[in-house]
Design a protein around this motif. Sequence first.
Motif, PDB file in Angstrom:
ATOM      1  N   LEU A 204       0.827  -1.205   0.000  1.00  0.00           N
ATOM      2  CA  LEU A 204       0.000   0.000   0.000  1.00  0.00           C
ATOM      3  C   LEU A 204       0.864   1.259   0.000  1.00  0.00           C
ATOM      4  CD1 LEU A 204      -2.792  -1.044   2.536  1.00  0.00           C
ATOM      5  CD2 LEU A 204      -2.904  -1.037   0.028  1.00  0.00           C
ATOM      6  N   VAL A 205       2.031   1.191   0.662  1.00  0.00           N
ATOM      7  CA  VAL A 205       2.952   2.329   0.660  1.00  0.00           C
ATOM      8  C   VAL A 205       3.484   2.551  -0.748  1.00  0.00           C
ATOM      9  CG1 VAL A 205       5.100   3.263   1.592  1.00  0.00           C
ATOM     10  CG2 VAL A 205       3.577   1.915   3.067  1.00  0.00           C
ATOM     11  N   LEU A 206       3.912   1.471  -1.372  1.00  0.00           N
ATOM     12  CA  LEU A 206       4.413   1.572  -2.744  1.00  0.00           C
ATOM     13  C   LEU A 206       3.336   2.106  -3.667  1.00  0.00           C
ATOM     14  CD1 LEU A 206       6.587   1.070  -4.875  1.00  0.00           C
ATOM     15  CD2 LEU A 206       5.771  -1.297  -5.035  1.00  0.00           C
ATOM     16  N   ALA A 207       2.112   1.666  -3.504  1.00  0.00           N
ATOM     17  CA  ALA A 207       1.015   2.130  -4.360  1.00  0.00           C
ATOM     18  C   ALA A 207       0.796   3.630  -4.211  1.00  0.00           C
ATOM     19  CB  ALA A 207      -0.264   1.372  -4.031  1.00  0.00           C
ATOM     20  N   ALA A 208       0.913   4.147  -2.976  1.00  0.00           N
ATOM     21  CA  ALA A 208       0.749   5.587  -2.754  1.00  0.00           C
ATOM     22  C   ALA A 208       1.847   6.370  -3.468  1.00  0.00           C
ATOM     23  CB  ALA A 208       0.761   5.890  -1.256  1.00  0.00           C
ATOM     24  N   ILE A 209       3.074   5.849  -3.409  1.00  0.00           N
ATOM     25  CA  ILE A 209       4.191   6.514  -4.102  1.00  0.00           C
ATOM     26  C   ILE A 209       3.970   6.478  -5.610  1.00  0.00           C
ATOM     27  CG2 ILE A 209       6.678   6.457  -4.504  1.00  0.00           C
ATOM     28  CD1 ILE A 209       6.935   5.083  -1.739  1.00  0.00           C
ATOM     29  N   GLN A 210       3.510   5.338  -6.115  1.00  0.00           N
ATOM     30  CA  GLN A 210       3.266   5.211  -7.563  1.00  0.00           C
ATOM     31  C   GLN A 210       2.181   6.164  -8.033  1.00  0.00           C
ATOM     32  OE1 GLN A 210       2.543   0.963  -7.554  1.00  0.00           O
ATOM     33  NE2 GLN A 210       4.574   0.510  -8.401  1.00  0.00           N
ATOM     34  N   ARG A 211       1.135   6.334  -7.224  1.00  0.00           N
ATOM     35  CA  ARG A 211       0.066   7.272  -7.612  1.00  0.00           C
ATOM     36  C   ARG A 211       0.591   8.707  -7.658  1.00  0.00           C
ATOM     37  NH1 ARG A 211      -2.985   3.908  -4.146  1.00  0.00           N
ATOM     38  NH2 ARG A 211      -2.806   5.446  -2.449  1.00  0.00           N
TER      39      ARG A 211
ATOM     40  N   LEU B 290      -1.588   7.396   4.365  1.00  0.00           N
ATOM     41  CA  LEU B 290      -1.068   7.178   3.012  1.00  0.00           C
ATOM     42  C   LEU B 290      -1.620   8.197   2.032  1.00  0.00           C
ATOM     43  CD1 LEU B 290      -1.110   3.276   2.856  1.00  0.00           C
ATOM     44  CD2 LEU B 290       0.857   4.792   3.173  1.00  0.00           C
ATOM     45  N   ALA B 291      -2.841   8.646   2.245  1.00  0.00           N
ATOM     46  CA  ALA B 291      -3.397   9.710   1.402  1.00  0.00           C
ATOM     47  C   ALA B 291      -2.610  11.001   1.596  1.00  0.00           C
ATOM     48  CB  ALA B 291      -4.878   9.919   1.728  1.00  0.00           C
ATOM     49  N   THR B 292      -2.260  11.278   2.855  1.00  0.00           N
ATOM     50  CA  THR B 292      -1.445  12.467   3.132  1.00  0.00           C
ATOM     51  C   THR B 292      -0.061  12.335   2.512  1.00  0.00           C
ATOM     52  OG1 THR B 292      -2.623  12.861   5.214  1.00  0.00           O
ATOM     53  CG2 THR B 292      -0.461  13.896   4.961  1.00  0.00           C
ATOM     54  N   LEU B 293       0.540  11.147   2.636  1.00  0.00           N
ATOM     55  CA  LEU B 293       1.845  10.907   2.028  1.00  0.00           C
ATOM     56  C   LEU B 293       1.787  11.130   0.524  1.00  0.00           C
ATOM     57  CD1 LEU B 293       4.788   9.856   2.113  1.00  0.00           C
ATOM     58  CD2 LEU B 293       3.847   7.540   1.853  1.00  0.00           C
ATOM     59  N   GLU B 294       0.773  10.614  -0.117  1.00  0.00           N
ATOM     60  CA  GLU B 294       0.627  10.773  -1.564  1.00  0.00           C
ATOM     61  C   GLU B 294       0.565  12.243  -1.948  1.00  0.00           C
ATOM     62  OE1 GLU B 294      -2.663   9.783  -5.060  1.00  0.00           O
ATOM     63  OE2 GLU B 294      -2.670   8.615  -3.187  1.00  0.00           O
ATOM     64  N   ALA B 295      -0.226  13.030  -1.194  1.00  0.00           N
ATOM     65  CA  ALA B 295      -0.357  14.449  -1.499  1.00  0.00           C
ATOM     66  C   ALA B 295       0.960  15.191  -1.272  1.00  0.00           C
ATOM     67  CB  ALA B 295      -1.467  15.065  -0.637  1.00  0.00           C
ATOM     68  N   GLN B 296       1.656  14.854  -0.192  1.00  0.00           N
ATOM     69  CA  GLN B 296       2.928  15.521   0.090  1.00  0.00           C
ATOM     70  C   GLN B 296       3.993  15.151  -0.938  1.00  0.00           C
ATOM     71  OE1 GLN B 296       3.503  14.154   4.151  1.00  0.00           O
ATOM     72  NE2 GLN B 296       2.772  16.102   4.985  1.00  0.00           N
ATOM     73  N   LEU B 297       4.025  13.896  -1.329  1.00  0.00           N
ATOM     74  CA  LEU B 297       4.975  13.479  -2.355  1.00  0.00           C
ATOM     75  C   LEU B 297       4.711  14.171  -3.683  1.00  0.00           C
ATOM     76  CD1 LEU B 297       5.399   9.619  -1.821  1.00  0.00           C
ATOM     77  CD2 LEU B 297       7.196  11.352  -1.694  1.00  0.00           C
ATOM     78  N   LEU B 298       3.445  14.237  -4.056  1.00  0.00           N
ATOM     79  CA  LEU B 298       3.101  14.893  -5.318  1.00  0.00           C
ATOM     80  C   LEU B 298       3.570  16.344  -5.308  1.00  0.00           C
ATOM     81  CD1 LEU B 298       1.727  15.059  -8.062  1.00  0.00           C
ATOM     82  CD2 LEU B 298      -0.460  15.392  -6.873  1.00  0.00           C
ATOM     83  N   ALA B 299       3.331  17.041  -4.206  1.00  0.00           N
ATOM     84  CA  ALA B 299       3.757  18.436  -4.108  1.00  0.00           C
ATOM     85  C   ALA B 299       5.277  18.559  -4.211  1.00  0.00           C
ATOM     86  CB  ALA B 299       3.267  19.043  -2.800  1.00  0.00           C
ATOM     87  N   ARG B 300       5.986  17.653  -3.536  1.00  0.00           N
ATOM     88  CA  ARG B 300       7.445  17.712  -3.563  1.00  0.00           C
ATOM     89  C   ARG B 300       7.997  17.381  -4.940  1.00  0.00           C
ATOM     90  NH1 ARG B 300      11.661  20.371  -2.501  1.00  0.00           N
ATOM     91  NH2 ARG B 300      13.561  19.166  -2.129  1.00  0.00           N
TER      92      ARG B 300
ATOM     93  N   ARG C 228       6.523  17.794  -7.829  1.00  0.00           N
ATOM     94  CA  ARG C 228       6.244  18.923  -8.720  1.00  0.00           C
ATOM     95  C   ARG C 228       7.220  20.073  -8.469  1.00  0.00           C
ATOM     96  NH1 ARG C 228      -0.441  18.780  -8.595  1.00  0.00           N
ATOM     97  NH2 ARG C 228      -0.660  17.368 -10.411  1.00  0.00           N
ATOM     98  N   THR C 229       7.553  20.306  -7.211  1.00  0.00           N
ATOM     99  CA  THR C 229       8.524  21.353  -6.894  1.00  0.00           C
ATOM    100  C   THR C 229       9.881  21.025  -7.497  1.00  0.00           C
ATOM    101  OG1 THR C 229       7.416  21.958  -4.824  1.00  0.00           O
ATOM    102  CG2 THR C 229       9.743  22.544  -5.032  1.00  0.00           C
ATOM    103  N   LEU C 230      10.327  19.792  -7.355  1.00  0.00           N
ATOM    104  CA  LEU C 230      11.625  19.386  -7.894  1.00  0.00           C
ATOM    105  C   LEU C 230      11.650  19.458  -9.412  1.00  0.00           C
ATOM    106  CD1 LEU C 230      12.454  16.324  -5.594  1.00  0.00           C
ATOM    107  CD2 LEU C 230      13.421  18.628  -5.497  1.00  0.00           C
ATOM    108  N   ARG C 231      10.512  19.260 -10.034  1.00  0.00           N
ATOM    109  CA  ARG C 231      10.452  19.287 -11.503  1.00  0.00           C
ATOM    110  C   ARG C 231      10.155  20.688 -12.030  1.00  0.00           C
ATOM    111  NH1 ARG C 231       7.391  14.823 -14.539  1.00  0.00           N
ATOM    112  NH2 ARG C 231       9.212  14.959 -15.884  1.00  0.00           N
ATOM    113  N   GLY C 232      10.125  21.658 -11.143  1.00  0.00           N
ATOM    114  CA  GLY C 232       9.922  23.035 -11.576  1.00  0.00           C
ATOM    115  C   GLY C 232       8.493  23.413 -11.815  1.00  0.00           C
ATOM    116  N   GLY C 233       7.580  22.861 -11.033  1.00  0.00           N
ATOM    117  CA  GLY C 233       6.174  23.264 -11.167  1.00  0.00           C
ATOM    118  C   GLY C 233       5.249  22.120 -11.235  1.00  0.00           C
TER     119      GLY C 233
END
Length: 280
Positions: free
Chosen positions: A167-174, A263-273, A275-280
């Motif tokens: 489930l952790v891996l799935a959150a990262i993949q999403r 895991l929902a929070t992790l997914e949202a935080q990862l997505l934000a990070r 996007r920041t690393l990719r310049g937006g």
Amino acid sequence: MFNLLVNAGGWADNHDTFSHGRILEYTAPALVTQMRVDGVLNIAALTAMPTLFMDEMRVDGEEFARIGTIMSIRDGARGQVLLDYIYDANVPPIPIAEIYRLRSRLGINDYEFSRTHWAVKDVDLFRFMLTELRGSRRHPRIFQLPETATLVNDQLSVMMPFANSALVLAAIQRAAGSAGMRCDRADDIWDHQTVMEDVVALIDRSAIVVCDCTGRNANVFYEIGLAHAWGKEVILITQNQADIPFDLAHLRYLHYHPNNEGLATLEAQLLARIRTLRGG
């Protein structure tokens, strides 16, 4: 970001002139507005960036580029600007043919190699050097790597204990998928005879590496060291803050709980990070 200065006549050692009318050619409009305010060059911004000095590319392909810093920009006579600069003594000359081979990574198009101009590119020049122009340092003894790195800009890799929750891996993949990146874990790949070869090859080509420190897994910490040494963007995550070792405690990390809400929070935080690393 970095300055790209191309000159048909090559560059003097410490100072030279440049046509004012060719400054900010082949530069994205958004960057032009940052570097020229009310028609006046933003000298502070331009001198704060590293600079790649190149000669126009010749047929024989024997030219070399230098990396340095612009120290001052002043108005000169007849539409020229006067530049004072220094080359970085720690960076050897770079064959322009090698820059041409990797031009898409630097945001440089074919025409720029034969046109005297000054462009600003939205690329981290020193990260590019670490991930692309490090062939002479890529000689590990216990595993094999290609002579030069092949960075895949949309590749994200996951380093985590094999026993960790799917489930952790799935959150990262999403999160990776939402950011437009492919996401792989070493045990999903079988390109080499050993798992270790697959792990290091995956890290080598990844733009971002997510590492789960949960459980203080020795393999994961080894992989974090490789990713840091190779200049990768590393995102640390953990279920237990005590699992972040002293040598990594100064780095930011994402603390998550392995339940649905966590895991929902992790997914949202990862997505934000991401996007920041990719310049937006």
